[in-house]
Design a protein around this motif. Structure first.
Motif, PDB file in Angstrom:
ATOM      1  N   UNK A 227     -39.438   6.179 -20.685  1.00 36.04           N
ATOM      2  CA  UNK A 227     -40.394   8.200 -20.381  1.00 36.04           C
ATOM      3  C   UNK A 227     -41.327   7.689 -19.968  1.00 36.04           C
ATOM      4  N   UNK A 228     -41.180   9.028 -18.934  1.00 37.11           N
ATOM      5  CA  UNK A 228     -42.492   8.731 -17.914  1.00 37.11           C
ATOM      6  C   UNK A 228     -43.249   9.948 -18.636  1.00 37.11           C
ATOM      7  N   UNK A 229     -42.825  10.716 -19.604  1.00 38.32           N
ATOM      8  CA  UNK A 229     -43.384  12.368 -19.997  1.00 38.32           C
ATOM      9  C   UNK A 229     -44.146  11.941 -21.325  1.00 38.32           C
ATOM     10  N   UNK A 230     -45.877  12.283 -21.702  1.00 35.23           N
ATOM     11  CA  UNK A 230     -46.380  11.629 -22.397  1.00 35.23           C
ATOM     12  C   UNK A 230     -45.935  12.590 -23.607  1.00 35.23           C
ATOM     13  N   UNK A 231     -45.640  13.700 -23.149  1.00 31.03           N
ATOM     14  CA  UNK A 231     -45.025  14.683 -23.997  1.00 31.03           C
ATOM     15  C   UNK A 231     -44.287  14.238 -25.433  1.00 31.03           C
ATOM     16  N   UNK A 232     -43.057  13.553 -24.392  1.00 26.43           N
ATOM     17  CA  UNK A 232     -42.205  13.446 -24.693  1.00 26.43           C
ATOM     18  C   UNK A 232     -42.350  11.675 -26.424  1.00 26.43           C
ATOM     19  N   UNK A 233     -43.136  11.138 -25.360  1.00 32.02           N
ATOM     20  CA  UNK A 233     -43.452   9.430 -25.904  1.00 32.02           C
ATOM     21  C   UNK A 233     -44.232   9.850 -27.207  1.00 32.02           C
ATOM     22  N   UNK A 234     -45.436  11.032 -27.367  1.00 37.80           N
ATOM     23  CA  UNK A 234     -45.894  10.919 -28.290  1.00 37.80           C
ATOM     24  C   UNK A 234     -45.240  11.073 -29.746  1.00 37.80           C
TER      25      UNK A 234
ATOM     26  N   UNK B 229     -42.733   9.121 -30.606  1.00 36.55           N
ATOM     27  CA  UNK B 229     -42.438   8.493 -31.321  1.00 36.55           C
ATOM     28  C   UNK B 229     -43.623   7.299 -32.151  1.00 36.55           C
ATOM     29  N   UNK B 230     -43.822   6.547 -32.553  1.00 37.12           N
ATOM     30  CA  UNK B 230     -44.878   6.218 -33.508  1.00 37.12           C
ATOM     31  C   UNK B 230     -45.981   5.029 -32.718  1.00 37.12           C
ATOM     32  N   UNK B 231     -45.640   4.333 -31.451  1.00 42.35           N
ATOM     33  CA  UNK B 231     -46.539   3.819 -30.635  1.00 42.35           C
ATOM     34  C   UNK B 231     -46.474   3.643 -29.386  1.00 42.35           C
ATOM     35  N   UNK B 232     -47.089   3.773 -28.855  1.00 42.10           N
ATOM     36  CA  UNK B 232     -46.714   4.279 -27.071  1.00 42.10           C
ATOM     37  C   UNK B 232     -47.622   2.793 -26.704  1.00 42.10           C
ATOM     38  N   UNK B 233     -46.816   2.100 -25.589  1.00 46.20           N
ATOM     39  CA  UNK B 233     -46.828   1.239 -23.931  1.00 46.20           C
ATOM     40  C   UNK B 233     -46.851   1.936 -23.300  1.00 46.20           C
TER      41      UNK B 233
ATOM     42  N   UNK C 267     -52.477   0.273 -21.972  1.00 48.59           N
ATOM     43  CA  UNK C 267     -52.886   0.443 -23.131  1.00 48.59           C
ATOM     44  C   UNK C 267     -51.381   0.114 -24.408  1.00 48.59           C
ATOM     45  N   UNK C 268     -51.616  -0.447 -26.174  1.00 43.08           N
ATOM     46  CA  UNK C 268     -50.674  -0.296 -26.644  1.00 43.08           C
ATOM     47  C   UNK C 268     -51.360   0.058 -27.910  1.00 43.08           C
ATOM     48  N   UNK C 269     -50.789   1.976 -28.415  1.00 46.05           N
ATOM     49  CA  UNK C 269     -51.912   2.459 -29.612  1.00 46.05           C
ATOM     50  C   UNK C 269     -50.645   2.507 -30.031  1.00 46.05           C
ATOM     51  N   UNK C 270     -50.979   2.420 -31.028  1.00 48.08           N
ATOM     52  CA  UNK C 270     -50.400   3.401 -32.402  1.00 48.08           C
ATOM     53  C   UNK C 270     -50.985   4.628 -32.558  1.00 48.08           C
ATOM     54  N   UNK C 271     -49.930   6.056 -32.713  1.00 45.73           N
ATOM     55  CA  UNK C 271     -49.665   7.315 -32.928  1.00 45.73           C
ATOM     56  C   UNK C 271     -49.157   7.623 -34.001  1.00 45.73           C
ATOM     57  N   UNK C 272     -49.976   8.980 -33.607  1.00 45.46           N
ATOM     58  CA  UNK C 272     -48.927   9.734 -35.430  1.00 45.46           C
ATOM     59  C   UNK C 272     -47.751  10.657 -34.597  1.00 45.46           C
TER      60      UNK C 272
END
Length: 254
Positions: free
Chosen positions: A199-206, A208-212, A221-226
């Motif tokens: 995805x190009x959309x950060x709101x969509x990516x959020x 997921x449990x992890x964002x690369x 960056x490679x982070x784990x999110x709630x």
């Protein structure tokens, strides 16, 4: 470990006109993760999606998928692994317009040589798991956008793949329907599925449990999110996803 990328680089062209789409990208993805790969146009995410989907091979570096070095596989081996190990979900659904929902879901099983009786059983169970058991005999033109995308997800699941790879899966949907689809991916993840969403959309990516995040062909960056999951619409609860179709939906029962 399902995916291991070791300094993978993908270049197109040669000499002075060569373009580096991915540059020394490294990461690991375990089975059962829900990962969003995001970045703007030109970041390399589409190139990475093609590599992860076994549609292409890296120019250099090593990409291990499900225990096999992608670079060492022949075209026929790549095609066989795509059909067996990866379920694709696209922004445009890619359903056959003259076929019913059930017939569309059957397609991967036909290519795999599964007999008609078992094809129908597994395809009906997949549609039931995404909340569309009542729409089996309807064609794409009789379905809403959200329903068409659920058919596409059922088709991706029916072969019991190691990976669900979704390319901008909510891009053609309104916000509410898009949230329903994202919640369905979340439930698949809870049921033990590995999901990678481009995805190009950060709101969509959020969701997921992890964002690369990629930028200019590199991992920024490679982070784990709630992960986010709304309850506005529930096409299929987690217990149905893990129990209704043990051979095609749930990885936790294997």
């Amino acid at each position: 470990m399902l995916i291991e990328a070791n300094a993978i680089t993908r270049r197109y062209g040669q000499g002075d006109i060569a373009v580096t789409a991915l540059d020394q990208v490294s990461f690991e993805i375990d089975a059962g993760e829900f990962v969003a790969i995001m970045g703007p146009s030109g970041s390399g995410k589409s190139t990475l999606m093609n590599l992860l989907g076994l549609l292409d091979r890296p120019t250099s570096g090593q990409l291990i998928f499900n225990g096999r070095d992608v670079g060492s596989l022949s075209h026929d081996q790549l095609a066989a692994s795509r059909n067996r190990d990866i379920g694709f979900v696209f922004q445009g659904y890619n359903l056959l317009p003259r076929h019913s929902a059930l017939e569309n879901v059957e397609i991967p099983l036909i290519y795999s040589g599964v007999g008609r009786k078992h094809r129908l059983q597994r395809s009906r169970a997949a549609l039931q798991a995404v909340g569309l058991s009542h729409r089996c005999d309807h064609g794409p033109t009789e379905l809403s956008g959200g329903e068409q995308q659920r058919v596409a997800i059922a088709r991706a699941l029916v072969s019991n793949p190691a990976l669900i790879l979704a390319d901008e899966p909510t891009g053609a949907l309104d916000s509410r329907t898009g949230t329903e689809i994202l919640d369905l991916f979340k439930r698949l993840h809870i049921a033990g599925r590995t999901v990678i969403m481009i995805t190009h959309d950060e709101n969509i990516a959020r969701h997921a449990a992890r964002i690369i995040k990629l930028k200019d062909g590199k991992v920024l960056s490679d982070t784990r999110a709630a992960p986010q999951c709304t309850d506005d619409a529930k096409p299929a609860p987690a217990d149905k996803l893990s129990g209704a179709m043990p051979h095609a939906l749930s990885k936790t029962q294997q």
